[in-house]
Enzyme design. Structure first.
Site, short mmCIF file in Angstrom:
data_model
loop_
_atom_site.label_atom_id
_atom_site.label_comp_id
_atom_site.label_asym_id
_atom_site.label_seq_id
_atom_site.Cartn_x
_atom_site.Cartn_y
_atom_site.Cartn_z
CE LYS A 106 -4.20 -1.99 0.75
NZ LYS A 106 -3.91 -3.38 1.06
C1 PLP Z 1 -4.66 -4.48 0.77
C2 PLP Z 1 -3.96 -5.79 0.85
C3 PLP Z 1 -4.28 -6.85 -0.01
C4 PLP Z 1 -5.40 -6.77 -0.99
O1 PLP Z 1 -5.15 -5.89 -2.05
P1 PLP Z 1 -6.35 -5.40 -3.00
O2 PLP Z 1 -5.74 -4.40 -3.89
O3 PLP Z 1 -7.39 -4.83 -2.09
O4 PLP Z 1 -6.85 -6.61 -3.71
C5 PLP Z 1 -3.52 -8.01 0.05
N1 PLP Z 1 -2.52 -8.13 0.95
C6 PLP Z 1 -2.20 -7.16 1.81
C7 PLP Z 1 -1.11 -7.38 2.78
C8 PLP Z 1 -2.90 -5.94 1.79
O5 PLP Z 1 -2.57 -4.97 2.63
#
Ligand code: PLP
Length: 438
Positions: A106
Site C-alpha cells: 500500500k
Molecule cells: C490491501 C492488501 C491486499 C489486498 O489488495 P487489493 O488491492 O485490495 O486486492 C492483500 N494483501 C495485503 C497485505 C494488503 O494490505
C-alpha cells in the site's frame, strides 16, 4: 488523456479531477478512457530498467497537468524503496512489495498519492480531507504517506477488533493531521460509509473530501510500475503469470492496466481467502457480493470488492473474456497456515498470510489448470508479496514455533499508545462527526 467513469454517465476528466473526486459523480469509478502506447523500444529494452525509470514512463501519459520536473520528483520521493524479485523454486518468484515504510504494498499507492495531491492542492483556504476505509494496511500507508502534509487532513475508518495488533498501532499512533475512527462494524461497513460520504451532496458542499481507497485511480497508477519492474528483473522474453493475493482487487486491476499499456503477461491468478466472490464469478459468471468473513489474511476480508467494477468494464462486461485473462482460486485459513509452514521448511522463506495464499494458488494452478492460459509451458510465476511477515507475527509465530524478527521501522510505532475515536456503524453519525471536527 482523460478518465471516464465505469458507469458511463459522467464527464471525462483529467487526472487531477479524477484523483481529487475519487468517485465519479455518477457513482462509477474512474478508468483511463484510452490506453496510450508506450514505445516498442520501452518494452523491448525493459531488462535492467530501474523502478523509478519505469514509473516515470508509465505514469507520464496519464498526468498531463504536472510538468516533467514535478512528476520526476513525485516518483523519486514517493517510490524511494525497492521491489526485489526473489527466486523461490524452479519457475516461481516472489516480488517483494513490502520494502516501504509501513511494510506493505500500500506504500506505493499512498506515497504517490500524497505527493500528487499536494502538487494539485490549490490554496482554497480550506483543508482537503482524505477519507479512507481500511482493512489494515491502507490506513497505515495513508497515515505515513500524508503525515504532516500541509493543508491535508486524514480521517481513517477501520473495523474495531478486525485488524492485527501491529496494524492497529500503525494506524492509530500517527498523530498530527491523522485521525483514526474505530468503527463498530466490518471493513465493508467502513467502505460503505465512506462511499456514502462521497455521494452526499450536502456534505460535499461543506467539506472538500477525497478518497485514498483503491476506488481512487491515483492509487492504481503507481501499482502498475512494479508489475513491469518484475519483468525487468526476469530473463528476457519471459511472459510471466502474475499471482495476486486479492481483496478489493485494486492490485490485480493495476496489473490489467499495465497489460493495456503493452506489458507482456501470460495471465493473472486471482488468489483469495474465504472471501471468494471473484473466484466464484470466474467459475459461474454470476457476481454475488456478500458480507465479508473474518480470516487470518485480514487485509483481504472483502465481500464486496469495489474494483470488480473496473474489471467488468475492462472486459466489456463479458465474463468469458475475463476468464481468458484471469484464473481464480480461494483458500481456507488452515491451508494458509500449512503453506506458511511448508514454504518456510522447504525454502527457508517466510511468507505473510496474504502472500501464502498466492503461493497456494500457484501450486493449485500447476496441478489443476496448467495450460489454462495459452502460455508456453515454461511461463514463470510471479507471486506478489503484499506484506512483510513481521506485520502478522501473531498468526505466524505459532505456526513456525519461532519468533518473527521485527524490522526497526515497524518497532518504532509499537512503543506508542493507541489513539482512536469509537464510532457507531451508522453513516449519519460519521457525517455529524466530520462536520463537527473539520
Ligand atoms: C490491501 C492488501 C491486499 C489486498 O489488495 P487489493 O488491492 O485490495 O486486492 C492483500 N494483501 C495485503 C497485505 C494488503 O494490505
Amino acid at each position: 488523456m482523460r478518465f471516464v467513469s465505469t458507469k458511463g454517465n459522467a464527464k471525462p476528466v483529467l487526472f487531477k479531477q479524477a484523483a481529487l473526486n475519487g468517485l465519479a459523480p455518477d457513482g462509477g469509478l474512474y478508468i483511463p478512457g484510452e490506453w496510450p502506447t508506450l514505445s516498442n523500444d520501452f518494452w523491448s529494452n525493459i531488462q535492467g530498467k530501474n523502478l523509478q525509470e519505469i514509473g516515470y514512463s508509465m505514469c507520464r501519459p496519464f498526468i498531463e497537468e504536472l510538468n516533467e520536473e514535478v512528476v520526476h520528483t513525485i516518483i523519486k520521493d514517493g517510490i524511494n524503496f525497492d521491489a526485489p524479485l526473489v527466486a523461490l523454486n524452479e519457475n516461481s518468484y516472489v516480488l517483494e512489495l513490502f520494502h516501504g515504510p509501513t511494510l506493505a504494498f500500500k506504500d506505493f499507492g499512498a506515497r504517490f498519492m500524497a505527493r500528487t495531491f499536494s502538487a494539485f492542492r490549490e490554496d482554497k483556504g480550506q483543508d482537503l480531507i482524505i477519507l479512507a476505509a481500511t482493512s489494515g494496511d491502507t490506513g497505515s500507508a495513508v497515515a505515513q504517506g500524508f503525515l504532516g502534509v500541509e493543508g491535508i487532513k486524514v480521517c481513517l475508518l477501520y473495523p474495531s477488533g478486525k485488524v492485527s495488533h501491529i496494524q492497529e498501532l500503525q494506524l492509530t499512533t500517527a498523530g498530527q493531521n491523522v485521525t483514526a475512527l474505530e468503527v463498530d462494524g466490518t471493513f465493508d461497513d467502513c467502505q460503505r460509509m465512506v462511499k456514502q460520504a462521497f455521494s452526499d451532496d450536502s456534505l460535499n458542499e461543506q467539506l472538500l473530501l477525497s478518497s485514498a481507497n483503491s476506488i481512487n485511480i491515483a492509487r492504481l497508477i503507481p501499482q502498475m510500475f512494479y508489475y513491469t519492474y518484475a519483468l525487468s528483473q526476469l530473463a528476457a522474453d519471459k511472459e510471466p503469470i502474475f499471482c495476486v493475493p486479492s481483496g478489493n482487487f485494486g492490485n490485480l486491476t493495476a496489473g490489467l492496466m499495465a497489460e493495456r499499456l503493452g506489458m507482456p503477461a501470460a495471465g493473472f491468478v486471482a488468489a483469495t481467502n474465504a472471501n471468494d466472490v471473484i473466484p466464484e464469478y470466474l467459475q459461474t459468471g454470476s457476481f454475488n457480493p456478500r458480507e465479508s468473513k473474518q480470516t487470518i489474511s485480514n487485509a483481504m476480508d472483502v465481500g464486496r470488492p469495489s474494483n470488480f467494477e473496473r474489471m467488468h468494464y475492462l472486459f466489456d462486461g463479458d465474463y468469458k473474456k475475463m476468464r481468458s485473462s484471469i484464473w481464480g482460486a480461494d483458500f481456507s485459513d488452515r491451508k494458509t497456515k500449512e503453506a506458511i509452514k511448508k514454504v518456510y521448511e522447504d525454502y527457508g522463506y517466510l511468507m505473510d498470510p496474504h502472500t501464502a495464499i498466492a503461493f497456494l494458488a500457484v501450486e493449485q494452478y500447476k496441478k489443476q489448470a496448467q495450460g489454462y492460459f495459452e502460455e508456453a509451458p515454461s511461463a514463470p510465476f510471479v507471486i506478489l508479496s503484499t506484506a512483510h511477515p513481521a506485520k502478522f507475527g501473531d498468526v505466524i509465530e505459532p505456526v513456525i514455533n519461532e519468533e518473527v524478527e521485527i524490522p526497526e521501522r515497524l518497532s518504532r510505532c509499537l512503543e506508542k499508545k493507541k489513539k482512536s475515536i469509537g464510532l457507531e456503524n451508522d453513516y449519519t453519525v460519521l457525517k455529524e462527526w466530520l462536520l463537527q471536527n473539520y
